[in-house]
Design an enzyme around this catalytic site. Structure first.
Site, PDB file in Angstrom:
ATOM      1  N   ASP A  67      91.315  59.133  37.013  1.00  0.00           N
ATOM      2  CA  ASP A  67      91.163  58.033  38.223  1.00  0.00           C
ATOM      3  C   ASP A  67      90.087  57.218  38.209  1.00  0.00           C
ATOM      4  O   ASP A  67      89.236  57.460  37.355  1.00  0.00           O
ATOM      5  CB  ASP A  67      91.199  58.923  39.428  1.00  0.00           C
ATOM      6  CG  ASP A  67      90.385  60.491  39.231  1.00  0.00           C
ATOM      7  OD1 ASP A  67      89.407  60.330  38.533  1.00  0.00           O
ATOM      8  OD2 ASP A  67      90.669  61.371  39.974  1.00  0.00           O
ATOM      9  N   ASN A 136      89.981  70.523  48.805  1.00  0.00           N
ATOM     10  CA  ASN A 136      91.293  70.271  49.610  1.00  0.00           C
ATOM     11  C   ASN A 136      92.397  70.728  48.547  1.00  0.00           C
ATOM     12  O   ASN A 136      93.582  70.430  49.010  1.00  0.00           O
ATOM     13  CB  ASN A 136      91.252  69.026  50.240  1.00  0.00           C
ATOM     14  CG  ASN A 136      91.464  67.896  49.346  1.00  0.00           C
ATOM     15  OD1 ASN A 136      91.299  68.193  48.120  1.00  0.00           O
ATOM     16  ND2 ASN A 136      91.194  66.676  50.017  1.00  0.00           N
ATOM     17  N   HIS A 138      93.168  69.169  46.027  1.00  0.00           N
ATOM     18  CA  HIS A 138      93.583  67.744  45.173  1.00  0.00           C
ATOM     19  C   HIS A 138      93.502  67.914  43.693  1.00  0.00           C
ATOM     20  O   HIS A 138      92.735  68.680  43.146  1.00  0.00           O
ATOM     21  CB  HIS A 138      92.949  66.515  45.629  1.00  0.00           C
ATOM     22  CG  HIS A 138      91.395  66.177  45.384  1.00  0.00           C
ATOM     23  ND1 HIS A 138      90.512  65.373  46.186  1.00  0.00           N
ATOM     24  CD2 HIS A 138      90.768  66.411  44.260  1.00  0.00           C
ATOM     25  CE1 HIS A 138      89.412  65.373  45.766  1.00  0.00           C
ATOM     26  NE2 HIS A 138      89.445  65.736  44.415  1.00  0.00           N
ATOM     27  N   GLU A 143      95.888  63.848  47.053  1.00  0.00           N
ATOM     28  CA  GLU A 143      95.251  64.533  48.358  1.00  0.00           C
ATOM     29  C   GLU A 143      96.414  65.038  48.964  1.00  0.00           C
ATOM     30  O   GLU A 143      97.688  64.734  48.778  1.00  0.00           O
ATOM     31  CB  GLU A 143      94.773  63.189  49.106  1.00  0.00           C
ATOM     32  CG  GLU A 143      93.585  62.352  48.537  1.00  0.00           C
ATOM     33  CD  GLU A 143      92.292  63.202  48.764  1.00  0.00           C
ATOM     34  OE1 GLU A 143      92.272  64.367  48.081  1.00  0.00           O
ATOM     35  OE2 GLU A 143      91.258  62.551  48.777  1.00  0.00           O
TER      36      GLU A 143
HETATM   37  C1  F6R Z   1      87.828  63.603  39.146  1.00  0.00           C
HETATM   38  C2  F6R Z   1      88.788  64.150  39.875  1.00  0.00           C
HETATM   39  C3  F6R Z   1      88.883  64.978  40.955  1.00  0.00           C
HETATM   40  C4  F6R Z   1      87.754  66.023  40.562  1.00  0.00           C
HETATM   41  C5  F6R Z   1      87.556  67.044  41.815  1.00  0.00           C
HETATM   42  C6  F6R Z   1      86.576  68.184  41.659  1.00  0.00           C
HETATM   43  O1  F6R Z   1      88.330  62.814  37.868  1.00  0.00           O
HETATM   44  O2  F6R Z   1      90.162  63.835  39.561  1.00  0.00           O
HETATM   45  O3  F6R Z   1      90.152  65.614  41.333  1.00  0.00           O
HETATM   46  O4  F6R Z   1      88.082  66.844  39.608  1.00  0.00           O
HETATM   47  O5  F6R Z   1      87.583  66.358  43.188  1.00  0.00           O
HETATM   48  O6  F6R Z   1      85.100  67.392  41.656  1.00  0.00           O
HETATM   49  P1  F6R Z   1      83.915  68.086  41.120  1.00  0.00           P
HETATM   50  O7  F6R Z   1      84.079  68.678  39.856  1.00  0.00           O
HETATM   51  O8  F6R Z   1      82.692  67.061  41.169  1.00  0.00           O
HETATM   52  O9  F6R Z   1      83.815  69.264  42.202  1.00  0.00           O
END
Ligand code: F6R
Length: 241
Positions: A67, A136, A138, A143
């Site tokens: 992403d 959440n 994701h 989301e």
């Molecule tokens: C990042 C991504 C997100 C993160 C998630 C956890 O490329 O796709 O899904 O993996 O938000 O983020 P952290 O590791 O910062 O807690």
């Protein structure tokens, strides 16, 4: 689904790096699906060390990131392009042309999303997909909602994700409201999926993903239907299982 629990986030990073390394050793031209955020940093540090010691080679592999934020310059200090350069790509022997991160500044975002999916299929699909998990539930920026979206798409970030990501920006107002994300389809088409979760803050999302019904309200729950998925957790993230 396999669940491995380690004492520390550092051990999670070591174990995840070993699994990715095994793909590169068995198939040097592997297609790696990569993630940003805090969770994969120990994994990337271990991969860099293995590359520097000569244990693994990135020169033939191809990467596709999950992403990118919409509307911030590629060289913005919070762009995922820049994160990947700083945390991994600048330190390993990967070819620049082998690196792919979704384009958050395309004139036609839908066309860019479609082209990203097509490029992954053309590359032979992802061999190993690395994921973090949001508070959440994701994965990528898929989301919580009432459906699983198959293709790469533009996402409106939820309040909870904006709040969680404020720590990387000067203020909450600076966090982009949209991102472009791989859909659930490319993630599920990966031959192996590795999900990293560390810290108590992820415990509820991990519990919902593993124990609740498969449900788009927790997008990570779809992984339970994947034939080769490993959750690599520290004790804190596994504390509600
Ligand atoms: C990042 C991504 C997100 C993160 C998630 C956890 O490329 O796709 O899904 O993996 O938000 O983020 P952290 O590791 O910062 O807690």
């Amino acid at each position: 689904m396999e669940i491995r629990v380690f004492d520390t986030a550092e051990q999670v990073g070591q174990a995840t790096a070993v699994l990715i390394a095994s793909h590169l050793i068995n198939k040097p031209e592997s297609v790696l699906g990569l993630a940003t955020g805090s969770s994969p940093i120990p994994t990337y540090q271990n991969l860099i060390a293995m590359n520097k010691s000569g244990a693994i080679d990135f020169s033939k592999c191809v990467t596709y990131n999950l992403d990118e934020y919409v509307g911030i310059p590629v060289d913005h200090e919070c762009s995922y392009h820049r994160f990947m350069d700083e945390e991994l790509f600048n330190h390993v022997n990967i070819r620049r042309e082998a690196i792919h991160v979704p384009d958050g500044n395309a004139a036609d975002m839908d066309a860019a999303a479609k082209a990203y999916d097509e490029a992954i299929v053309e590359a032979g699909n992802i061999d190993v997909q690395l994921l973090g998990i949001g508070h959440n539930g994701h994965i990528g920026f898929n989301e919580p909602g009432d459906k699983f979206v198959y293709g790469c798409h533009v996402v409106n970030l939820t309040k909870s994700t904006i709040e969680a990501n404020t720590r990387f920006f000067d203020s909450e107002a600076d966090v982009p409201r949209q991102a472009i994300s791989l859909g659930i389809g490319s993630i599920m088409n990966a031959k192996q999926v590795l999900l990293i979760a560390t810290g108590e803050g992820k415990a509820e999302a991990v519990r919902a993903a593993v124990q609740d019904d498969v449900n788009p309200a927790c997008q990570a729950s779809i992984l339970r239907t994947h034939p080769n998925v490993v959750f690599l957790l520290d004790k804190a993230a596994a504390s509600k299982l």
